[in-house]
Design an enzyme around this catalytic site. Structure first.
Site: not given
Length: 403
Positions: A91, A359, A389
């Protein structure tokens, strides 16, 4: 050491990551090439203007495989003498691209870079590339592997966040995102996606659900309860790692977790000489970057230790930061960050986040850096911190200073 500056930051709108999403017809390489062209045109770049394109994308298979960064350069209008580097830190891939570029500039390895990322989650399914930590039993057993949704619920259980806490954060994310769009706060950065005929395909984040309220979210079933409690029973694995917990409270669902979307973002980073040569004024200084490894089972707590690390490295305190962008992978991630640092919620994700707008894995890190910069400029504030994260237990962060 040479300083690294941000000269530009832009992104596409985020489209729903499914077959009926507005960007579904656009390939990963085409969306990437489009945003690279926007950087080129917005900044009048010609020839070998940048040293490299560093591009994050998480699921590196199919159309997102084969060094997508180089493919995007070749499809774009950038000079073919510019190479491309595809990277994957899950991510944080888009942020890591920016941080790598900044540190290359600081180290004297070229005057400028374009960094960012892409993820077409509606075309290349998340997890379709496989992952040893999930499928290799020797590694999965060693790390007490559980899926991210279970990890988010472990955070909620460990740190005392309720379903109401998570839902309230989600409702506020939706409200803030809607207000930001209504106030044209993203206008400086948004690059509408157009088809071959020049017709606009998407000019607005389409995942948003501005009418979301607590009553609507209360009707949603927890998304990870069944896989935790029934089959394959990941809660039992988690409780082996954290025996002090009586049970895992499953509070996360589709409404308080990040959305699956398509999107791309790019940041133009260079030294002072680059700006002078191209007649560009720097918008911000990249003051510090950091990354860290964390507990791979609870997995998503990385924003806390990486923020501690980056502040220490930069000789700063949490009170020195005016604004925060903490990726809303799950509501508990942001709640834990605010709890750990006693940060006022009014300073965190002030224009909404991934719960509201989605996202796009490989792009999000670059998106939130751009969003942070725009908001620092809009409000006249000085310093911002962006953090995410990361799967498998990691964290990444960037501190920028408005100029």
């Amino acid at each position: 050491m040479t300083e690294a500056f941000i000269y530009d930051a832009c992104r596409t709108p985020r489209g729903k990551g499914r077959a009926d999403g507005s960007l579904h017809e656009v390939t990963s390489v085409a969306l990437s090439a489009g945003i690279l062209n926007a950087v080129k045109e917005r900044n009048g770049l010609t020839g070998h203007a940048v040293e490299d394109v560093i591009w994050g994308n998480v699921t590196q298979v199919g159309e997102q495989g084969g060094c997508l960064a180089r493919s995007a350069v070749l499809l774009s209008d950038l000079d073919e003498s510019i190479p491309g580097l595809a990277i994957n830190r899950f991510c944080a891939s888009g942020m890591e691209a920016v941080n790598l570029a900044a540190n290359q500039v600081k180290g004297g390895a070229g005057q400028a870079y374009i960094a960012g990322g892409v993820e077409m989650m509606g075309r290349v399914a998340m997890g379709s590339d496989g992952a040893a930590i999930a499928v290799d039993p020797t590694l999965a057993m060693k790390t007490y592997f559980v899926p991210q949704g279970i990890s988010a619920d472990i955070i909620a259980t460990e740190y005392g966040f309720s379903r109401a806490d998570a839902d309230a954060l989600a409702v506020e994310s939706q409200r803030r995102a809607a207000a930001a769009w209504a106030d044209n706060r993203f206008a400086k950065s948004i690059v509408p996606v157009k088809d071959r005929n020049g017709l606009t395909i998407l000019a607005h984040d389409e995942f948003m659900r501005p009418g979301t309220d607590m009553a609507a979210l209360a009707k949603l079933d927890p998304s990870f309860k069944a896989m935790g409690e029934v089959m394959p029973g990941f809660d039992k694995i988690a409780l082996m790692k954290y025996p002090h917990l009586e049970r895992i409270e499953h509070i996360h669902h589709a409404g308080n977790s990040s959305g699956i979307v398509d999107g791309a973002a790019a940041v133009l980073i260079g030294n002072a000489e680059f700006g002078k040569a191209h007649g560009l004024k720097p918008r911000a200084r990249i003051r510090a970057t950091a990354k860290i490894g964390t507990d791979p089972t609870i997995m998503l707590t990385g924003p806390v230790p990486v923020t501690e690390k980056i502040l220490k490295d930069a000789g700063m305190h949490i009170s020195d930061i005016d604004l925060f962008e903490v990726n809303e992978a799950f509501a508990s991630v942001v709640l834990r960050f605010m709890q750990a640092f006693e940060v006022d919620a009014s300073k965190v994700n002030v224009n909404g986040g991934s719960i509201a707008m989605g996202h796009p894995l490989g792009a999000t890190g670059a998106i939130i850096i751009g969003t942070l910069l725009d908001e620092l400029e809009r409000t006249g504030k000085g310093t911002g911190l962006a953090t995410l994260c990361i799967a498998s237990g990691m964290g990444a962060a960037t501190i920028i200073e408005r100029l």
